[in-house]
Design an enzyme around this catalytic site. Structure first.
Site, PDB file in Angstrom:
ATOM      1  N   ASN A   5     -11.845 -10.551 -32.319  1.00 27.21           N
ATOM      2  CA  ASN A   5     -12.683  -9.577 -32.162  1.00 27.21           C
ATOM      3  C   ASN A   5     -12.972  -9.702 -30.478  1.00 27.21           C
ATOM      4  O   ASN A   5     -13.941 -10.779 -30.107  1.00 27.21           O
ATOM      5  CB  ASN A   5     -13.886  -9.779 -32.946  1.00 27.21           C
ATOM      6  CG  ASN A   5     -14.872  -8.662 -32.526  1.00 27.21           C
ATOM      7  OD1 ASN A   5     -14.960  -7.966 -31.709  1.00 27.21           O
ATOM      8  ND2 ASN A   5     -16.274  -8.794 -33.170  1.00 27.21           N
ATOM      9  N   LEU A   6     -12.807  -8.721 -29.692  1.00 25.85           N
ATOM     10  CA  LEU A   6     -12.799  -8.844 -28.249  1.00 25.85           C
ATOM     11  C   LEU A   6     -14.087  -8.542 -27.646  1.00 25.85           C
ATOM     12  O   LEU A   6     -14.416  -8.365 -26.504  1.00 25.85           O
ATOM     13  CB  LEU A   6     -11.579  -8.174 -27.494  1.00 25.85           C
ATOM     14  CG  LEU A   6     -10.281  -8.592 -28.021  1.00 25.85           C
ATOM     15  CD1 LEU A   6      -9.375  -7.942 -27.018  1.00 25.85           C
ATOM     16  CD2 LEU A   6      -9.802 -10.206 -27.931  1.00 25.85           C
ATOM     17  N   LYS A   7     -15.068  -7.860 -28.647  1.00 28.43           N
ATOM     18  CA  LYS A   7     -16.212  -7.321 -28.375  1.00 28.43           C
ATOM     19  C   LYS A   7     -16.308  -6.412 -27.117  1.00 28.43           C
ATOM     20  O   LYS A   7     -15.281  -5.825 -26.829  1.00 28.43           O
ATOM     21  CB  LYS A   7     -17.121  -8.288 -27.983  1.00 28.43           C
ATOM     22  CG  LYS A   7     -17.179  -9.309 -29.514  1.00 28.43           C
ATOM     23  CD  LYS A   7     -18.425 -10.225 -29.549  1.00 28.43           C
ATOM     24  CE  LYS A   7     -18.193 -10.874 -30.974  1.00 28.43           C
ATOM     25  NZ  LYS A   7     -19.339 -11.887 -31.427  1.00 28.43           N
ATOM     26  N   HIS A  93     -20.863  -5.977 -38.642  1.00 29.22           N
ATOM     27  CA  HIS A  93     -20.798  -6.998 -37.727  1.00 29.22           C
ATOM     28  C   HIS A  93     -22.434  -7.372 -37.491  1.00 29.22           C
ATOM     29  O   HIS A  93     -23.007  -6.188 -37.377  1.00 29.22           O
ATOM     30  CB  HIS A  93     -19.904  -6.820 -36.696  1.00 29.22           C
ATOM     31  CG  HIS A  93     -19.820  -8.094 -35.848  1.00 29.22           C
ATOM     32  ND1 HIS A  93     -20.798  -8.577 -35.106  1.00 29.22           N
ATOM     33  CD2 HIS A  93     -18.685  -9.085 -35.727  1.00 29.22           C
ATOM     34  CE1 HIS A  93     -20.494  -9.875 -34.524  1.00 29.22           C
ATOM     35  NE2 HIS A  93     -19.322  -9.981 -35.032  1.00 29.22           N
ATOM     36  N   GLU A 138     -20.186 -14.665 -41.615  1.00 31.56           N
ATOM     37  CA  GLU A 138     -20.416 -15.115 -40.173  1.00 31.56           C
ATOM     38  C   GLU A 138     -22.009 -15.115 -40.138  1.00 31.56           C
ATOM     39  O   GLU A 138     -22.618 -14.272 -39.867  1.00 31.56           O
ATOM     40  CB  GLU A 138     -20.116 -13.921 -39.012  1.00 31.56           C
ATOM     41  CG  GLU A 138     -18.544 -13.883 -38.987  1.00 31.56           C
ATOM     42  CD  GLU A 138     -18.114 -13.269 -37.814  1.00 31.56           C
ATOM     43  OE1 GLU A 138     -17.503 -13.665 -37.054  1.00 31.56           O
ATOM     44  OE2 GLU A 138     -18.672 -12.242 -37.331  1.00 31.56           O
ATOM     45  N   ILE A 143     -22.944 -17.301 -34.080  1.00 22.24           N
ATOM     46  CA  ILE A 143     -21.839 -16.596 -33.153  1.00 22.24           C
ATOM     47  C   ILE A 143     -22.237 -16.780 -31.498  1.00 22.24           C
ATOM     48  O   ILE A 143     -23.138 -16.924 -31.184  1.00 22.24           O
ATOM     49  CB  ILE A 143     -22.219 -15.072 -33.437  1.00 22.24           C
ATOM     50  CG1 ILE A 143     -21.931 -14.884 -34.905  1.00 22.24           C
ATOM     51  CG2 ILE A 143     -21.287 -14.198 -32.546  1.00 22.24           C
ATOM     52  CD1 ILE A 143     -22.267 -13.312 -35.526  1.00 22.24           C
ATOM     53  N   GLY A 174     -18.631 -19.504 -33.913  1.00 23.39           N
ATOM     54  CA  GLY A 174     -18.257 -20.775 -33.309  1.00 23.39           C
ATOM     55  C   GLY A 174     -16.749 -21.280 -33.282  1.00 23.39           C
ATOM     56  O   GLY A 174     -16.989 -22.479 -33.084  1.00 23.39           O
ATOM     57  N   ALA A 195     -13.855 -14.839 -31.376  1.00 25.56           N
ATOM     58  CA  ALA A 195     -14.378 -13.907 -30.111  1.00 25.56           C
ATOM     59  C   ALA A 195     -14.347 -14.790 -28.920  1.00 25.56           C
ATOM     60  O   ALA A 195     -13.302 -14.953 -28.347  1.00 25.56           O
ATOM     61  CB  ALA A 195     -15.469 -13.304 -30.427  1.00 25.56           C
ATOM     62  N   SER A 196     -15.347 -15.303 -28.454  1.00 26.49           N
ATOM     63  CA  SER A 196     -15.624 -16.021 -27.258  1.00 26.49           C
ATOM     64  C   SER A 196     -14.327 -17.118 -26.749  1.00 26.49           C
ATOM     65  O   SER A 196     -14.130 -17.079 -25.808  1.00 26.49           O
ATOM     66  CB  SER A 196     -16.965 -16.562 -27.056  1.00 26.49           C
ATOM     67  OG  SER A 196     -17.363 -17.302 -28.126  1.00 26.49           O
TER      68      SER A 196
HETATM   69  O1  G3P Z   1     -16.632 -11.061 -34.971  1.00 26.15           O
HETATM   70  C1  G3P Z   1     -16.223 -12.613 -34.439  1.00 26.15           C
HETATM   71  C2  G3P Z   1     -17.397 -13.116 -33.840  1.00 26.15           C
HETATM   72  O2  G3P Z   1     -18.726 -12.820 -34.213  1.00 26.15           O
HETATM   73  C3  G3P Z   1     -17.533 -14.849 -33.700  1.00 26.15           C
HETATM   74  O3  G3P Z   1     -17.950 -14.866 -32.442  1.00 26.15           O
HETATM   75  O4  G3P Z   1     -17.694 -15.996 -30.144  1.00 26.15           O
HETATM   76  O5  G3P Z   1     -18.515 -17.230 -32.043  1.00 26.15           O
HETATM   77  O6  G3P Z   1     -16.175 -16.661 -31.971  1.00 26.15           O
HETATM   78  P1  G3P Z   1     -17.548 -16.236 -31.724  1.00 26.15           P
END
Ligand code: G3P
Length: 222
Positions: A5-7, A93, A138, A143, A174, A195-196
């Site tokens: 998820n590249l947000k 989400h 999630e 997150i 995470g 994502a991050s």
């Molecule tokens: O949809 C994936 C996201 O919400 C997780 O974010 O940055 O914790 O990988 P992250």
């Protein structure tokens, strides 16, 4: 299955996006077995452009609305996605909640496979009744934290155990490295949302390889 998820991060909504996608494209060229294991959700602003530029990558929508094609300014109707070749979408989400409204049935009848995000098992049960294609757990507070959801192993196990065999089970929040993904799979997940750790990586090719290769090593079907 790895869902990236590249947000709407700066890194994923500027020309840097092409560096991220070039890396993934190279990985899929080098390892064709990665192709079906990878779903990418770019910023909505870039979704169709990314799809056009990278025909070998699988793109999905970050969100879809229960609105009709037509006079629906600012919404993203399922018909518009499907008629442009986007057949999967995240929904609910933590950063874009739709519950208590649940329109998964309607979306899936229009040809969109739904990956429904949940913060707990009660929410998951709602989407399970609608036979969502996949359900993702999630915990909101993890997150973007860099602290993997798998640190809450009892919660993850409870979630995967309740849904296993009924739908695909995804976990996220995470997750930053291969060992987090291995732990997710050991706890019963079929895939992960990340994502991050990827978007903000200094070396997206290596990070992408690290994350995808877990699925190549563990089970070629996942
Ligand atoms: O949809 C994936 C996201 O919400 C997780 O974010 O940055 O914790 O990988 P992250």
């Amino acid at each position: 299955m790895l869902i990236l998820n590249l947000k709407n991060y700066e890194e994923s909504t500027t020309t840097h996006l092409w560096k991220l996608l070039d890396s993934l494209n190279t990985l899929v060229e080098e390892r064709p077995d990665f192709k079906e294991k990878l779903l990418i959700a770019p910023s909505m602003v870039f979704l169709l452009l990314a799809k056009e530029r990278y025909p070998n990558l699988n793109f999905i929508s970050q969100h879809v609305d229960d609105k009709e094609q037509g006079s629906t300014t600012g919404w993203t109707p399922a018909e518009v996605l499907v008629s442009n070749g986007i057949n999967f979408s995240l929904i609910n989400h933590s950063e874009h909640r739709v519950l208590p409204k649940n329109y998964v049935d309607e979306l899936q009848s229009k040809g969109i496979k739904v990956i429904a995000c949940c913060e707990n098992l009660d929410e998951a049960e709602i989407f399970l009744k609608s036979k969502a294609w996949a359900i993702a757990y999630e915990p909101k507070d993890l997150i973007g934290s860099g602290v993997s959801v798998t640190n809450r192993s009892e919660d993850v196990k409870k979630f995967t155990k309740a849904l296993k065999g009924k739908t695909k089970v995804i976990v996220g929040a995470g997750i930053t490295k291969a060992s987090d993904i291995k732990a997710s799979i050991e706890l019963g997940a079929d895939g992960v949302l990340v994502a991050s750790a990827f978007v903000k990586s200094q070396d997206p090719y290596s990070k992408g390889y690290e994350l995808l290769n877990v699925f190549g090593e563990i089970d070629p079907e996942k």
